[in-house]
Scaffold this motif. Sequence first.
Motif, PDB file in Angstrom:
ATOM      1  N   SER A  93      -3.692  -1.028  -2.151  1.00  0.00           N
ATOM      2  CA  SER A  93      -4.194   0.689  -2.113  1.00  0.00           C
ATOM      3  C   SER A  93      -3.002   1.440  -2.298  1.00  0.00           C
ATOM      4  O   SER A  93      -2.454   1.570  -1.923  1.00  0.00           O
ATOM      5  N   ASN A  94      -3.832   3.223  -3.408  1.00  0.00           N
ATOM      6  CA  ASN A  94      -3.113   3.821  -4.046  1.00  0.00           C
ATOM      7  C   ASN A  94      -1.517   3.413  -3.878  1.00  0.00           C
ATOM      8  O   ASN A  94      -0.512   4.663  -3.438  1.00  0.00           O
ATOM      9  N   SER A  95      -1.612   2.779  -4.216  1.00  0.00           N
ATOM     10  CA  SER A  95       0.297   2.749  -4.815  1.00  0.00           C
ATOM     11  C   SER A  95       0.351   3.037  -6.525  1.00  0.00           C
ATOM     12  O   SER A  95      -1.417   2.503  -7.067  1.00  0.00           O
ATOM     13  N   HIS A  96       1.258   3.116  -7.126  1.00  0.00           N
ATOM     14  CA  HIS A  96       1.247   3.273  -8.364  1.00  0.00           C
ATOM     15  C   HIS A  96       2.620   2.451  -8.768  1.00  0.00           C
ATOM     16  O   HIS A  96       4.082   2.482  -8.367  1.00  0.00           O
TER      17      HIS A  96
ATOM     18  N   GLU B  52       4.553   5.047  -3.999  1.00  0.00           N
ATOM     19  CA  GLU B  52       5.037   5.624  -5.304  1.00  0.00           C
ATOM     20  C   GLU B  52       6.031   6.415  -5.429  1.00  0.00           C
ATOM     21  O   GLU B  52       7.564   6.302  -5.004  1.00  0.00           O
TER      22      GLU B  52
ATOM     23  N   LYS C 238       1.232  -1.244   0.115  1.00  0.00           N
ATOM     24  CA  LYS C 238      -0.180  -0.099  -0.240  1.00  0.00           C
ATOM     25  C   LYS C 238       1.034   1.217  -0.138  1.00  0.00           C
ATOM     26  O   LYS C 238       1.771   0.933   0.215  1.00  0.00           O
ATOM     27  N   ASN C 239       0.330   2.004  -0.671  1.00  0.00           N
ATOM     28  CA  ASN C 239       0.703   3.662  -0.641  1.00  0.00           C
ATOM     29  C   ASN C 239       2.698   4.038  -0.582  1.00  0.00           C
ATOM     30  O   ASN C 239       3.034   4.882  -0.332  1.00  0.00           O
TER      31      ASN C 239
END
Lengths: 252, 440
Positions: B193-196, B163, B160-161
């Motif tokens: 979630s919310n990672s790229h 970037e 998660k999270n």
Amino acid sequence: MLSIKNLQVSVEEKPILKGLNLEVKPGEIHAIMGPNGSGKSTLAHVLSGREGYSVDAGSAHYKGLNLLEMAPEIRAREGMFLAFQYPIEIPGVNNTSFLKKALNEIRKHRGEEELDAIDFLSLIKKQMKLVEMKEELLKRPVNQGFSGGEKKRNEILQMAVLNPTLAILDETDSGLDIDALRIVAGGVNKLRSADNSFVVITHYQRLLDYIIPDFVHVLSDGQIIKSGTKDLALELEERGYDWLIEEAESKD
Amino acid sequence: MAHTTNNFSEWVNLQLDSDSSFAVSEAVRSPSLSKLAGGVFPTRKDEEWRYTPLGDLLDSSPGRDTTVVLDHEYIESLKQAMPSAHTIVFLNGEYSQKYSDSPTALEDSGLNISPLGQLEGTALKLAEDTILNSTLTDDNIFQHIALGLSQNGLFIEVNKNIEGQTPIHVIYISTAHGVTAFTSPVNVIRVSSNSHLKVVEQYASLGEAAVITVPASYVQLEDGAGLDYYKIGIENARTNHICNTSVRVAGSGTFRSHQYLLGSNLTRSNLEVSFTGPGAEAILRGVYLGDENQHLDVRTYLDHAHPHCSSDQHFRGILNGHSRGVFNGLVLVQEHAQKTDAQQSNKNLLLSRDARVDTKPQLEIFADDVKCAHGATVGELDSDALFYLQSRGIDKKDATLMLTRAFAAEVTQEIDIDSLQTYVQDKISASLDEIVIPSV
């Protein structure tokens, strides 16, 4: 410079130019005026080598070369330039790299060294001032999203960079407001020299307030029916084309 | 589908009893094995395969090439596309420790990357759940080939999270000397979630013999996750490549895909994207470039199963010689998927009279408050633009090249990794330099 003799051209078997004669000497500016449908744009297209026109008779020589047998790119490399009435938008082709490629093709043809990116940029920036063009337009694809006036300025910018010996301006004034017209004409005037010639094709006299021609020719129904000095343009502005056409017809 | 025996299906049947190790567990394999035991391959009579001939592939009987010789420069030339990425190389289907970056480089990065065959415990479970969740249909025989026969593949999981993580560059190289080479990598990518993350899959092949590549990739994005997923196909003209990709995007997730199909004898790429929550987005881009007798077939399927999702597809084909392109894109907007925005565009440039493209963009809309559009064009170069360039001193061949490159650049300019954009554009230019002959 340019010698056109008895040029007869048809499009899809419909005769458009019906025996046109024109002599342009170095340093001269010739204006070709005439009503819609008289063959003005056909003349510009045939001289620049566009497909779709059939030359039925006559000749056109440029610097002694048989123009009608030359590919469009060879005409350009030999120093001819056509400013388009409707400049083409070319998505995906960058304005600067296009113009650099064009200039270097012409330089190669002349046996000159190609310009590198740095020299080219300094040249183009200098010439852009001439046409008061925004620098961001250099980064955009050729003519894409340009306003009518920006497209015409881009034509004059190309002309300034390629530095032709014979430039044909095909209704460069159409669709321009008075400020843009002044800038475009100013660009042409700065490029004038004893060696360069211009053929300015226009429907209206107003461009000739800014680009003073040495000769004015009236094209009607595929032939030049009258030639004169800039005064002829003023007379046309006042009296229109009809009296001339009638006069020409009564002579036949 | 007709049941026919052919060299390939006979070979597949022989593999089913093989005792080699496989990428996925028996539980995931067995349904595929029973499908494969049936040996049913599609023919041109099947609507889905109408335009795409499998003859070359089905005639072949793969073997094992034991004379793998790769020179360092070759690998380096492939790495050029992504010099600063974390590189993982698969050679003839096997993970190559020698050419891959050390996994220790990613320690504490929030990224878990491992060859599928080495997974254990919860990670293995996660990978296999992702596969079992896929949108690929049961009659997709090539998915079963991948799952049934794959020796290895790649598992990528982002916590998660996370970037701004280093992009992952996965290179698959097949070498074929004397016998037909076969690989079927299975890849699983999960972004929490919310990672790229950015992943580049590159496929290349070497050698004088034929190559068959049948990858299957399974992607799952959680809420708000993003994946930029690039596929670069630069295999040689003896390669048949049939790939399936299944993508599930949860609410507010963004899936961005670029496919550049610039090689092979035959490529068929099937990409299926399904939204599993509202507000998700899919952006699909691609260029296929064919010459001689190449066959390039791009299929997309977008399932708008939730409201407020958007999809935007833009594919371009350039076809020369006797090559053939196929684009088949289906967008399904389900009844409750209100406020869907779905755009689909396919443009094709035919550079020769014998080239051909079959394009079929399709929209099936069951919701009433949506914004959907699709369009397809097939054409030649703009003669006005050609003349414009010529009138500035550029000859017809160069003008043709410039305009054709520009046609592709309308898509490639959206590649937001500079080195990759340059790499792809250079590949396209190099191919066009060879194929564009002035038609004067």
